[in-house]
Write an enzyme that holds these catalytic residues in place. Structure first.
Site, PDB file in Angstrom:
ATOM      1  N   GLN A   1      -3.912  -6.387  10.514  1.00 39.22           N
ATOM      2  CA  GLN A   1      -5.332  -6.167  10.978  1.00 39.22           C
ATOM      3  C   GLN A   1      -5.075  -5.508  12.392  1.00 39.22           C
ATOM      4  O   GLN A   1      -4.274  -5.966  13.138  1.00 39.22           O
ATOM      5  CB  GLN A   1      -5.939  -7.696  11.096  1.00 39.22           C
TER       6      GLN A   1
ATOM      7  N   GLU B   1       0.597  -7.342  -3.583  1.00 37.51           N
ATOM      8  CA  GLU B   1       0.452  -6.267  -2.764  1.00 37.51           C
ATOM      9  C   GLU B   1       1.042  -5.039  -3.199  1.00 37.51           C
ATOM     10  O   GLU B   1       2.154  -5.018  -3.823  1.00 37.51           O
ATOM     11  CB  GLU B   1       1.131  -6.535  -1.341  1.00 37.51           C
TER      12      GLU B   1
ATOM     13  N   ASN C   1      -8.730  -9.362   0.000  1.00 38.24           N
ATOM     14  CA  ASN C   1      -8.903  -8.751   1.125  1.00 38.24           C
ATOM     15  C   ASN C   1      -8.786  -7.147   0.722  1.00 38.24           C
ATOM     16  O   ASN C   1      -7.418  -6.653   1.496  1.00 38.24           O
ATOM     17  CB  ASN C   1      -8.093  -9.148   2.378  1.00 38.24           C
TER      18      ASN C   1
ATOM     19  N   CYS D   1     -14.463  -5.114   5.086  1.00 37.36           N
ATOM     20  CA  CYS D   1     -14.656  -4.503   6.305  1.00 37.36           C
ATOM     21  C   CYS D   1     -16.008  -3.581   6.293  1.00 37.36           C
ATOM     22  O   CYS D   1     -16.418  -3.102   7.384  1.00 37.36           O
ATOM     23  CB  CYS D   1     -13.626  -3.933   7.080  1.00 37.36           C
TER      24      CYS D   1
ATOM     25  N   GLU E   1     -15.779  -7.266   9.998  1.00 40.37           N
ATOM     26  CA  GLU E   1     -15.296  -7.787   8.766  1.00 40.37           C
ATOM     27  C   GLU E   1     -16.558  -8.995   8.357  1.00 40.37           C
ATOM     28  O   GLU E   1     -17.182  -9.587   9.374  1.00 40.37           O
ATOM     29  CB  GLU E   1     -14.216  -8.668   9.060  1.00 40.37           C
TER      30      GLU E   1
END
EC number: 2.1.1.35
Length: 504
Positions: free
Chosen positions: A323, A373, A423, A451, A497
């Protein structure tokens, strides 16, 4: 008609998504905050058709008259700097308190439209639904402000192109569009969200380019070599710079010479003033490419930078996601952790986990953390962070979530309680990930972080909450949106966010 129940076909989803797009349609922002000077009531009531940032910039420039596109750009002056600020940080003219009001109003309006559509999908009358807070069925919490307002970015990417004076070796951010052929690169040292260190490195990179005999690569098919610069910093002041270079037809010996020249500039030349902790060099013939596609070459210094967050020491590789507002990220991750409600019997599934911070910060409260990921370097960072911090109940998987998640869930027993945290990037989640989450009964709690809740992210939320749909292979019970928490990580911009808690 009051009390009328109706179901909305899912094929009309595309129309709804176009209506809920952030800052893209009239009336999306209620703008109940005090009117900023120079903004007409008409504008405030109908925001805003077209590009939000352009309208903001235009309305904020009180008393300025529109100008035709100049035949020549001329020298850099305050007008160029203000124009760039209006594009990159369109809320910079407002006090931070006013910015938060604008963002909260925008998030509330998005949630209202989203809830209304989901209720119609489920055959619930919107007129008879009982709200918990101001026309919303979910609980909307007050916006959490960023602890740092100015210079908060820990990562900035600077482009190279012609500046207002026509010099093609200018380092900064773009104004204009390629379609209109009026792109100008403007230095960014005046932007409120860019730290001084980032601007300093960009300025010295510009000095280097202007003394280099090699031309910059402005358009791929026109040749040139030097390309963009990325700067990453941490809260301790350590600085990593990454230079992207188009090799064209240079030999390995010629490439080695250029790497040595830029290395010398930042170690012993004028660029030494930047005090870089590390310098990377990436040869790339593509617009963007990962470490797997074209490895980052360490010219000097430390291979990683490290950050302290939530009592963890975190390793960050050159291309790993982290972030961009470190202090704000801590607020965001604490919020996510509180909403998950995990306990010692819970398996935490961290989808699109990046460097694994969310899962690892909650590892001591769960039985196991499973992370997924796409980027291998980020997964290696997550594994290092787990080992360094003595966390033994975590495992991280590299690859596309839509390919890994179904198999990962099949290996778990239905009796186990699983909390999922997602996320995703702005492109949202692949539909197969949504299918896997919907169809695995053990997932009763889902925390979704976005976001930019529009486009695919909106589609994701709707498909999580819509009635079972065999045609879409959405067979599990729908989720219900319970709480929403806006967290501001991007002061001076319209972005925010939004953390959503779903249960079923």
């Amino acid at each position: 008609m009051a009390g009328l129940k109706r179901r909305v076909p899912l094929h009309s989803l595309r129309y709804f998504i176009s209506m809920v797009g952030l800052f893209s349609k009239p009336g999306l922002l209620p703008w109940y905050a005090r009117n900023p000077p120079g903004w007409s009531q008409l504008f405030l009531g109908t925001v805003c058709k077209g590009d939000f940032t352009r309208v903001i910039a235009t309305k904020c420039q009180k008393g300025q008259k529109s100008q035709k596109k100049p035949s020549h750009l001329g020298p850099l002056d305050g007008s160029w700097q203000e124009r760039l600020a209006d594009v990159v940080t369109p809320l910079w003219r407002l006090s931070y308190e006013e910015q938060l009001k604008v963002k909260f109003a925008a998030q509330k309006k998005i949630l209202q439209r989203l809830e209304s559509y989901i209720q119609m999908l489920n055959g619930v009358s919107v007129t008879t639904a009982v709200p918990k807070s101001e026309r919303l069925s979910c609980l909307l919490h007050p916006i959490i402000p960023s602890p740092v307002i100015n210079g908060y970015r820990n990562k900035s990417t600077f482009s190279v192109n012609r500046g207002p004076d026509g010099n093609p070796k200018t380092v900064g951010f773009y104004l204009g569009t390629w379609r209109d052929g009026n792109v100008v690169c403007v230095q960014s040292n005046h932007l409120k969200n860019i730290p001084e260190k980032h601007s300093q490195v960009a300025q010295y990179y510009e000095v280097f380019l202007r003394q280099s005999p090699l031309e910059p690569c402005l358009v791929f098919h026109e040749g040139g070599y030097w390309r963009e610069l990325t700067v990453r910093t941490n809260s301790q002041g350590h600085t990593m710079a990454i230079i992207t270079f188009h090799p064209q037809k240079l030999s390995q010996e010629e490439l080695h010479v250029q790497k040595e020249i830029v290395k010398e500039f930042f170690i012993r030349g004028p660029g030494a003033a930047c005090g870089l902790t590390s310098l990377y060099f990436q040869e790339s013939t593509m617009t963007r490419c990962s470490h797997q596609q074209s490895p980052y070459q360490l010219l000097f210094g430390e291979p990683y930078i490290f950050e302290e967050l939530l009592s963890l020491k975190i390793r960050i590789s050159p291309d790993a996601f982290f972030q961009i507002n470190t202090a704000g990220a801590e607020m965001l991750y604490r919020t996510v952790g509180e909403l998950t409600g995990v306990n010692s019997d819970t398996i935490l599934l961290d989808i699109c986990c990046g460097t694994g911070v969310i899962g690892l910060s909650l590892a001591q409260h769960t039985s196991r953390v499973l992370g997924i990921e796409l980027l291998e370097q980020a997964v290696e960072d997550a594994r290092w962070t787990a080992a360094f911090n003595g966390i033994t109940n975590s495992e991280f998987h590299t690859g596309q979530a839509e390919k890994i998640l179904p198999g990962l869930l099949k290996s778990k027993e239905d009796g186990q309680s699983i909390v999922a945290v997602v996320n995703p990037a702005r492109a949202g989640l692949h539909y197969k990930v949504i299918q896997a989450i919907r169809n695995f009964r053990a997932i009763h709690t889902l925390v979704f972080v976005s976001c930019k809740l529009h486009g695919e992210s909106t589609r994701n939320v709707i498909e999580l909450c819509c009635p079972p749909d065999p045609a879409k292979k959405l067979l599990g019970e729908p989720f219900v949106l319970q709480q929403a928490v806006p967290v501001d990580l991007f002061p001076h911009t319209p972005h925010c966010e939004l953390v959503l808690l779903f249960t079923r």
